[in-house]
Scaffold this motif. Structure first.
Motif: not given
Length: 134
Positions: A77-78, A94-98, A107-115
């Motif tokens: 992460m930056l 608040f919520g799950r870690p990135t 369908e649960d893949v985080p945006d950071t991992i997908m990109k």
């Protein structure tokens, strides 16, 4: 320039876990379409295909599954100093870690991992094209 082909494969029924990021097939497909649109706006050749199957759920980027692509990558992460909003106030979430990901649900893949997976495939494809030209 490299071509990015993303295929979303899923059964007809929506995921059964209400805690995942994208709770329906339609939401996941729209998420990928939005990524495709962003890439096309950046002049990257890409295409999306949605396939209804009897098998497992999967996203393939140029024929490769996301876990296979990111295997060995160090996703970071930056830091605050590296981000463009350094010094400004940000909204607390608040919520799950990135990077938390229920791997049984694509369908649960985080945006950071997908990109990062898309970027890795794009870099690999461009490297292959450069090697062929030289």
């Amino acid at each position: 320039m490299a071509m990015i082909n993303i295929e979303y494969m899923h059964p007809e029924e929506d995921p059964s876990d209400p805690t995942i990021r994208r709770r329906t097939n339609a939401v996941m497909a729209q998420y990928i379409r939005d990524l495709i649109f962003e890439m096309q706006m950046g002049d990257i050749s890409c295409a999306f295909k949605e396939t209804v199957t009897d098998g497992a759920r999967d996203v393939r980027i140029n024929g490769r599954a996301i876990p296979e692509i990111i295997d060995g990558l160090q996703i970071k992460m930056l830091e605050a100093e590296e981000s463009c909003d350094f010094g400004s106030t940000t909204m607390i979430k608040f919520g799950r870690p990135t990077l938390d990901w229920k791997r049984e649900w694509v369908e649960d893949v985080p945006d950071t991992i997908m990109k990062n997976a898309i970027a890795k495939v794009f870099a690999d494809e461009n490297k292959n094209q450069i090697d062929v030209i030289n």
